[in-house]
Design a protein around this motif. Sequence first.
Motif, short mmCIF file in Angstrom:
data_model
loop_
_atom_site.label_atom_id
_atom_site.label_comp_id
_atom_site.label_asym_id
_atom_site.label_seq_id
_atom_site.Cartn_x
_atom_site.Cartn_y
_atom_site.Cartn_z
N ALA A 73 89.43 92.63 27.46
CA ALA A 73 88.26 92.93 28.26
C ALA A 73 87.47 94.09 27.65
CB ALA A 73 88.67 93.29 29.69
N ALA A 74 88.15 95.20 27.39
CA ALA A 74 87.40 96.40 27.03
C ALA A 74 87.12 96.50 25.54
CB ALA A 74 88.17 97.63 27.49
N THR A 75 88.09 96.17 24.68
CA THR A 75 87.88 96.50 23.27
C THR A 75 87.84 95.30 22.33
OG1 THR A 75 90.23 96.95 23.09
CG2 THR A 75 88.80 98.81 23.49
N MET A 76 88.99 94.67 22.09
CA MET A 76 89.03 93.71 21.00
C MET A 76 87.98 92.61 21.12
SD MET A 76 92.06 91.23 19.61
CE MET A 76 91.73 89.84 20.64
N VAL A 77 87.84 92.07 22.30
CA VAL A 77 86.93 90.94 22.43
C VAL A 77 85.47 91.36 22.24
CG1 VAL A 77 88.39 89.49 23.85
CG2 VAL A 77 86.98 91.22 24.92
N THR A 78 85.21 92.66 22.29
CA THR A 78 83.83 93.09 22.04
C THR A 78 83.58 93.30 20.54
OG1 THR A 78 84.40 95.41 22.29
CG2 THR A 78 83.70 94.24 24.27
N ALA A 79 84.62 93.06 19.73
CA ALA A 79 84.45 93.27 18.30
C ALA A 79 83.36 92.38 17.72
CB ALA A 79 85.78 93.02 17.57
N GLY A 80 83.21 91.19 18.29
CA GLY A 80 82.16 90.30 17.81
C GLY A 80 80.78 90.90 18.03
N VAL A 81 80.60 91.54 19.19
CA VAL A 81 79.32 92.20 19.48
C VAL A 81 79.12 93.35 18.50
CG1 VAL A 81 77.98 93.33 21.26
CG2 VAL A 81 79.63 91.59 21.89
#
Lengths: 703, 504
Positions: free
Chosen positions: A288-296
């Motif tokens: 939710a907070a970090t890894m999945v935002t790596a694409g952004v």
Amino acid sequence: MTEFHPLLPGLIPLLPLLGFLGNGMLALVAGVRGAAELRAGAGAGKEKLGELAPPPWMRGLPSWIGPGAIGAAFLLTLMNFVGMARSGLEAPAIVRYWDWISTGGIRIEAALQLDQLSMIMMLVITGVGLLIHVFSVGYMREDPGYARYFAYLNLFVFFMLVLVMGASFPLMFVGWEGVGLCSYLLIGFWFEDREKADAGKKAFIVNRIGDFGFLVAIFLLFTSLGAVDYAGVFGAAPELLAYGGSTATAITLFLLIGAAGKSAQIPLYVWLPDAMAGPTPVSALIHAATMVTAGVYLVVRASVLFALAPAGSATVAAIGAATALFAATIALQQYDIKKVLAYSTVSQLGFMFMGVGAGAYVAGVFHLVTHAFFKGLLFLGAGAVIHSMHHALHATHKDWDAQDMRNMGGLRHKMPVTWVTMGIATLAIAGIWPFAGFFSKDEIVWYAGAARTGGYGALFTALWGVALVAAVLTAIYMTRLMVMTFYGSNRTGEREAEHLHEAPLVMTIPLSILAVLSLFGGWLNVPASLQESVFGGFGLLPMSDWLERWLEPVTELAQEIHLSHAGGYATASPLGGGAVLWAGIATGVALVTVGLTFRSVSKRGIRPASESGAPVGVVRGLLYHKWYVDELYDRVFVRPLLGASRIAWRWVDQILIDGSVNAVGSVFKALGWFGSLFQTGQVTTYAFVLTLGALAVLGALLL
Amino acid sequence: MTLQLASSANLALVLLPEIVLSVAAMVVLLASVRIQKAEADATDRARSLGGLALAGLLAAAVANGWLHWVSPEGEPGMITLDAFGLFANWVFLLGAALTILVSFPYVARQGLQPGEFYALILLATVGMMIMAGTTNLILLFLALETMSIAAYVLTAFHRGERKSAEAGIKYFILGAFSSAFLLYGIALVWGGAGTVDLREIAATVEAGAGFNGLVLAGMGLLGVGFAFKVGAAPFHMWTPDVYEGAPSPSTAFMAAAVKAASFAAFLRVFTEAFSSLYESWYPVVWWMAALTMVVANLIALTQSNVKRMLAYSSLAHGGYLLVGVASANEIATASILFYLLVYTIMTLGAFGVLMIVSEHGESRFQVEDYAGFGASQPLLGVLFTIFLLSLAGFPGTGGFMGKIFLLQGAAESHLWTLAVILALTTVVSYYYYLRVAWYVWMRPAPAGALAAWAPVSVTAVLMGCAGVLIFLGIFPSGLLNGALTAAHGLWLRGLDAGLSGLVR
């Protein structure tokens, strides 16, 4: 303005790595002890098993090492942040360590880059990471793999920091793969359950597909620009890559494959909902907070490239919008509290993609930050609820699902802190003023409507419509979650309800801090258009437009390209009306939606899971079964691949051996070769194939 | 110091590592007779003879290291002294040493004759070193046979086991078959070019003086011979059977060192003699590489026997290395050398753990047998995971850097399709490697499973292997620079021989 000197930047990722080593050692020791005792206990019988409880330091040490390492990294990050803020840094500060890959044509250094963007990411990773580590102390207390858990979690933070701090695409790739590995380890953490271990594997494989795209993009960069470090790439790109040219488009599309894999966008989103099999704090931190935002982060980092490729940017936005809507519809019909949040995360990531695809890089990062606050909070809150439910169900040995919202209800009396904090997060994600999500989501939606990137105006108008619908759906499914969990009467069972309790302080304090951040986080970046209106407190807010100005050195170049070619943004929405009007409409609609949903769900007679059947109706069924995408992928990709594998095995290595032995054998006999000497068949077949191959080679060379 | 190659005494110095190793092999054989008489128990025998063999390898390594400081002068004969050969020698020596180190308990437990076993490994290594160093096709053939015959015997070393004997005979027949191709290829090249010296062949071909058709056909058959040895599709079919049937230490040795030697000879012949015919041979290698990567990786997916899976995995790595051969440039050649070294370490590491799980015998190869291994042997579980990750090409490991360099070599030669196939098949390979890791960590041990055991020495060696892999993942430059120097020398010699060659 003083010059910015990074303060021990290498230590920031190193601290979590040391934490990993320390906890890893403890986990190994625990493992060896456990194995030895199991062996000893196997003979002595079951009474020995009771004495397997680990010594107290096995609990105490990881509780300090794990969060301690992250806390120290957070402090160091803060000090660097203050230094950077004071200096007014323009060009990124690059700290070089050693020559990593250097061959004839290329030289890549192991170097860290500190700039405004990586700083924001570092603050989120170590800050939110610290809170989640502390929460984990309470949540995982009774788990036999306690040290192993913190080892993985620390390792994850290390790789995540490498991902955002690395000064080149290959170094980002190292972090990229590393977080994938940790995610795999943590999803499969409770591996006794085969389904959970499978979920970890699925996450890893799907991510590999995305990583393949990333890798191809890196090689395209290398061959077209001759550089893969940020400074080299972004320096050369505007001159060497034509605006809207095929190379730039190809690079961005391959980057997009990578980003879509990591950030769970269509068509690679399928792993994230399954990833909820891991411990809930893991879902909060990683999923939710970090890894999945790596694409952004990747898209913003490569904003220069995306600005040069309007088609690539439009694809990013379109995929984001489609994902935002699609995942939101699924979230409407899920009963597992974590599944709702998972699809909600996919949907919110879609919003971020829409923003960065529209060229609103700051808005994307802004939503990334606020989302880290409120979605981290929602997951931790869900974790507290599940923790409590689990205890209650365990106390009476009831085999109900602790995550099914149909088994909850009325928890607000039992868990007031969780209820209030999650309520704040719900209002934030629903986009209601003055909570954090209002500002960030509004900004994205606004820019999607106002973007005119390279002749894609009509597309962006359509995406704007999609975004508005998705925003309404967000308010619906989140309100449904809150009502089913916290309101109405309790459905857990009378005896069980007595065991429901509020989480301990070590868990509620992180919740409260995140709630404060979800409340005020929006102040980071109140856009100029809203600032003077009621939404910006008539200009009273101290930090208006802060993030916009902070990130300016990073996004400047991309914005210049964007302005000079695509001509900037419209000042009115596609349906007319300015930013303030639409902000008002948005928050008004959200409020009404929340109210209506609250009423309708409250009235619905919800029964416990064991007493309710599958949802009735085509649409509900379709949503409940997540549009049958998993089944579709299984048919279209997984089975054919395994089938091809089996066929390759059978045909190339089996049928040729078993099936055609006779036919081939007789050929050999006829030729009078050693077919008659060796009856084994296999050898003759192999030799036959060898001969055929040799003939093919000769034919290729001579003909 | 400089070495006058005109003097035959000095030529012996060039061959010092080979000579040392041959002597060591004989000493091991002699000592085994004495030790047999002394009736020491099997473990002690394996230990003392293995120690002797290791000492021989160490002495050869010292000699090899010394040769780095020597600069040769004058026309070399059949054996050349160059950085390429020396680098390859390191790979072979390392492969042989690791094989001996991780297979102590196996040899002792299975009652293999340690004297013969270790002597054969040393003799095979001698063959490999000459293969990598020779510039003469006849000597190449002899060296290849020296290595191969030792490998046939190593395969069939488990005399009592049917499978081992069967694998040995299979390998022998097919190996002889492929040697015939190779020899016939040499004959055709000799017929076409009038020489068996690599540089003279190159000069003749470049000048257009020979019978081109004969040379092409000979080159093709040579290629077939090498393709067989490296296990390139469609010449790979013997590999899984032989690798599965052979005793595990022999399999490890073949998968690592024998394959490395074949690649070294393949590279030298095709770079030094045939690089001006690149346009003719590269499509063939291209197809072999593509086919090998796809077929081997696909088939590995379905294997539930870990030893067989590792056999197919070794084929797949051969496919990756063929991409480097097809790329044919300095970086590609260097990347092959780098990869071979890394590959040797990770393959032997994986086989070392395999031998532990199979209780130093030929049982418990199924993936289910790995269930609970991580819980009962956490340290070995971690090491095994590192080997598997490195084999899969995970960043931070040497395997990743190796693949990156191979990809870079392919990019230099604009072999995009091959590069994409490499990257995609790597994605597939994650599945079958991780499947084993998944069993190691995420499945509970079945009731009544015996705890695998490993002597401290083996564990220490495996730790060293894992450490080197991680080190090379983070600091690959040193080794890569060595490989680049070696590759540069090889290409320079190709050009020196009168080739305009392919300046890429």
